[in-house]
Design a protein around this motif. Structure first.
Motif, PDB file in Angstrom:
ATOM      1  N   ALA A 102     -23.755 105.141  57.117  1.00  7.85           N
ATOM      2  CA  ALA A 102     -22.373 104.666  57.299  1.00  7.85           C
ATOM      3  C   ALA A 102     -21.345 105.698  56.844  1.00  7.85           C
ATOM      4  O   ALA A 102     -20.149 105.494  57.004  1.00  7.85           O
ATOM      5  CB  ALA A 102     -22.180 103.361  56.538  1.00  7.85           C
ATOM      6  N   GLY A 103     -21.816 106.808  56.269  1.00  5.61           N
ATOM      7  CA  GLY A 103     -20.902 107.870  55.868  1.00  5.61           C
ATOM      8  C   GLY A 103     -20.150 107.593  54.585  1.00  5.61           C
ATOM      9  O   GLY A 103     -19.087 108.164  54.351  1.00  5.61           O
ATOM     10  N   LEU A 104     -20.687 106.719  53.745  1.00  5.61           N
ATOM     11  CA  LEU A 104     -19.992 106.402  52.497  1.00  5.61           C
ATOM     12  C   LEU A 104     -19.937 107.609  51.566  1.00  5.61           C
ATOM     13  O   LEU A 104     -19.039 107.726  50.739  1.00  5.61           O
ATOM     14  CB  LEU A 104     -20.662 105.233  51.771  1.00  5.61           C
ATOM     15  CG  LEU A 104     -20.463 103.846  52.381  1.00  5.61           C
ATOM     16  CD1 LEU A 104     -21.051 102.798  51.463  1.00  5.61           C
ATOM     17  CD2 LEU A 104     -19.000 103.552  52.647  1.00  5.61           C
ATOM     18  N   GLY A 105     -20.904 108.520  51.712  1.00 11.41           N
ATOM     19  CA  GLY A 105     -20.947 109.720  50.881  1.00 11.41           C
ATOM     20  C   GLY A 105     -19.673 110.540  51.012  1.00 11.41           C
ATOM     21  O   GLY A 105     -19.148 111.056  50.030  1.00 11.41           O
ATOM     22  N   SER A 106     -19.139 110.614  52.245  1.00 15.90           N
ATOM     23  CA  SER A 106     -17.962 111.449  52.473  1.00 15.90           C
ATOM     24  C   SER A 106     -16.670 110.760  52.033  1.00 15.90           C
ATOM     25  O   SER A 106     -15.620 111.372  51.986  1.00 15.90           O
ATOM     26  CB  SER A 106     -17.881 111.836  53.952  1.00 15.90           C
ATOM     27  OG  SER A 106     -17.799 110.669  54.737  1.00 15.90           O
ATOM     28  N   LEU A 107     -16.728 109.467  51.726  1.00 17.94           N
ATOM     29  CA  LEU A 107     -15.526 108.737  51.284  1.00 17.94           C
ATOM     30  C   LEU A 107     -15.301 108.852  49.779  1.00 17.94           C
ATOM     31  O   LEU A 107     -14.302 108.380  49.267  1.00 17.94           O
ATOM     32  CB  LEU A 107     -15.672 107.253  51.622  1.00 17.94           C
ATOM     33  CG  LEU A 107     -14.956 106.734  52.861  1.00 17.94           C
ATOM     34  CD1 LEU A 107     -15.101 105.232  52.946  1.00 17.94           C
ATOM     35  CD2 LEU A 107     -13.486 107.121  52.857  1.00 17.94           C
TER      36      LEU A 107
END
Lengths: 104, 147
Positions: free
Chosen positions: A92-97
């Protein structure tokens, strides 16, 4: 299941547990949002240590609280994520948030 | 591909049945002695597909969902989730990551993206007004005692 919450010097910690799917997410959301509106925390910690299963409804739950905390000028941290949920969070791309706690 | 074992369950599109569906699929696949990771992938993908039936196919109504799990030779599992709901007008758009028609319900728009990344193959057939069938395929890593 209703999550346990702890409020201490501006930080609200929500201890999620069990399975987070579409059915459970709705209940968790309603319960958590009522507390956020009452306490208006500057930091919201979503603790996933006791979550055994999560589908993309959990991502919706995190993103919804993220937007809500932005309205209050507060921050969200996703902490104590079990290894089995990492795949979903990373997809879900939470790492980049910058909400996801790094592996320790 | 020859079928070794098969099961089918039919249940109503109530959100409480999302956990029933993923648990029963996982319980049936357990006979192949899958890894914890493989079982978690299957649970997650089934949960996404069944949630789509509850949220989209039978929006504001209750209908029947059919879950069929087929174990084939070579440790291959096919899981079919079928509804007789509203159908999908534009399948490729529906499968785009982040595309959702239910933002108010905090749907992330990741259902199909999750199915595709957690399974080895995803096929969607749909007919507007008639329903949708999603077929998931996963090839399990052979266990030592099978070799």
């Amino acid at each position: 299941m209703v999550p346990k919450t702890v409020f201490n010097s501006g930080r609200l910690t929500v201890y999620l547990s069990g399975d987070i799917d579409h059915h459970e997410a709705r209940k968790i959301r309603e319960y958590t949002d009522a507390i956020i509106q009452e306490k208006k925390p500057s930091d919201l910690h979503l603790n996933f240590a006791s979550v055994h299963f999560m589908d993309s409804s959990g991502i919706g739950l995190i993103m919804g609280r993220y937007r809500m905390m932005q309205l209050y000028g507060g921050k969200v941290r996703v902490v104590s994520v079990p290894e089995s949920l990492r795949k979903m969070m990373e997809l879900a791309g939470l790492g980049s948030l910058d909400v996801l706690e790094r592996r320790t | 591909m020859n079928t070794v074992n098969e099961m089918t369950v039919v249940f109503e599109s109530r959100s409480v049945n999302e956990s029933f569906a993923r648990s029963s699929a996982a319980a049936f696949v357990a006979q192949l002695d899958p890894t914890v990771g493989e079982l978690n992938d299957i649970r997650t993908a089934v949960s996404e597909a069944v949630t789509n039936c509850v949220v989209h196919a039978y929006k504001n109504t209750i209908g029947k969902i059919t879950l069929n799990v087929r174990i084939c030779e070579g440790n291959v599992v096919f899981i079919r989730i079928r509804d007789k709901g509203c159908g999908i007008e534009n399948i490729s758009q529906a499968m785009e990551p982040l595309y959702t028609t239910s933002p108010e319900d905090e749907r992330a728009g990741l259902g199909f993206a999750v199915m595709q990344s957690f399974m080895d193959d995803v096929k969607v057939r749909s007919s507007v007004g008639k329903g949708t069938t999603v077929t998931l395929m996963k090839r399990l890593i052979p266990r030592l005692n099978d070799v």
